[in-house]
Scaffold this active site. Structure first.
Site, PDB file in Angstrom:
ATOM      1  N   ASP A   9      52.334  -9.404 106.508  1.00 37.26           N
ATOM      2  CA  ASP A   9      51.177  -9.251 106.166  1.00 37.26           C
ATOM      3  C   ASP A   9      51.290  -8.637 104.765  1.00 37.26           C
ATOM      4  O   ASP A   9      52.528  -7.739 104.030  1.00 37.26           O
ATOM      5  CB  ASP A   9      50.244  -8.923 106.917  1.00 37.26           C
ATOM      6  CG  ASP A   9      49.549  -9.074 106.556  1.00 37.26           C
ATOM      7  OD1 ASP A   9      49.120  -9.811 105.476  1.00 37.26           O
ATOM      8  OD2 ASP A   9      48.369  -7.751 106.054  1.00 37.26           O
ATOM      9  N   ASP A 223      48.733  -5.071 109.937  1.00 36.22           N
ATOM     10  CA  ASP A 223      47.464  -4.032 109.387  1.00 36.22           C
ATOM     11  C   ASP A 223      46.146  -4.205 110.163  1.00 36.22           C
ATOM     12  O   ASP A 223      45.567  -3.329 110.428  1.00 36.22           O
ATOM     13  CB  ASP A 223      48.101  -4.099 108.200  1.00 36.22           C
ATOM     14  CG  ASP A 223      46.016  -4.793 107.077  1.00 36.22           C
ATOM     15  OD1 ASP A 223      46.449  -5.665 107.208  1.00 36.22           O
ATOM     16  OD2 ASP A 223      45.354  -4.075 106.569  1.00 36.22           O
TER      17      ASP A 223
END
Length: 273
Positions: A9, A223
């Site tokens: 990510d 996250d």
């Protein structure tokens, strides 16, 4: 385990709070590349916006964008996978947002489509988005976004409300009545909608079939809630120290925060670079 692929990510993970990749993360990724490990970004961002952060590696790599709705190679622009939202479903989603008077944006491959604002607000919005994204992103303002879905292939729709979380939760409940969609969040203040079957985990699965790599040979970083499917599908799911506790529970290992170059620290540990 000898890992063959890193999938990460971007915002809140590989990028610092200034939305730039940290120097330590750059060094670690370069060392992983030298070792023969493939590197794949996986972002909720539009394709061009995610691609710009990997110019420093000077490689042609698949890039997962719009939460897994599209996969393209960064240099050749070769399309590997795409799953857009059908027009009739886009209309139902827009009806929910309009009825609740919530701000929303439509994402096509390289265009962000926003509701028309006053000239002053439109200028401020465009400047803010350009600072967050890059000059390759086309920001289009329209009076009637229902008309815009006829002109663009919509990959993701996002609703944002910084102040009224109760209204956002009401929108999430109403969206449950619409079939064939996937919903997630990349931050506390938004809800993101894609076509059914679209998430980073499914995109990673499609990519691994294309690359002929086993899931056990993948280390994934994330996250937020839109990373969970990817974290759980990969052989090693590494969650950032800045993630919510609920997300941390979904991974195999918790590293340092994005500001502390947590990606690099985990790569040093698991790749021994």
């Amino acid at each position: 385990m000898e890992y063959k692929l890193i999938v990460s990510d971007m915002d809140g993970t590989l990028l610092g709070d200034n939305h730039k990749i940290t120097q330590e993360n750059k060094i670690a990724l370069s060392k992983a590349l030298e070792k023969g490990v493939k590197i794949v970004p996986a972002s909720g961002r539009i394709y061009n916006s995610a691609r710009e952060h990997f110019d420093f590696l000077d490689i042609n790599t698949p890039l997962i964008a719009c939460n897994g709705a599209i996969i393209k190679e960064t240099k050749t622009n070769k399309l590997i996978y795409k799953n857009s939202i059908p027009n009739e479903i886009c209309l139902k989603i827009i009806d929910v947002f309009e009825r609740n008077k919530v701000y929303y944006q439509l994402y096509s491959e390289n265009t962000m489509i926003c509701k028309n604002l006053s000239k002053e607000d439109q200028k401020r919005t465009a400047e803010r988005l350009k600072n967050f994204f890059n000059d390759d992103i086309n920001i289009h303002f329209g009076d009637d976004l229902k008309d815009e879905i006829k002109k663009h292939e919509i990959l993701k729709i996002i609703a944002i409300d910084d102040h009224d979380i109760d209204k956002l939760n009401k929108v999430k409940e109403e969206l449950k009545d619409i079939e064939d969609i996937e919903t997630t969040s990349s931050w506390f203040n938004n809800v993101e909608i894609m076509h059914k079957g679209v998430n980073k985990g499914e995109a990673l699965k499609a990519l691994l079939q294309y690359l002929k790599i086993d899931r056990e040979e993948v280390i994934a970083f994330g996250d937020n809630y839109n990373d969970i499917d990817m974290l759980q599908f990969a052989g090693m799911g590494v969650v950032m120290g800045n993630a919510d506790d609920a997300v941390k529970e979904k991974g195999n290992y918790v590293t340092s925060t994005n500001e502390e170059s947590g990606v690099a620290k985990a790569l040093y540990k698991f790749l021994e670079i």
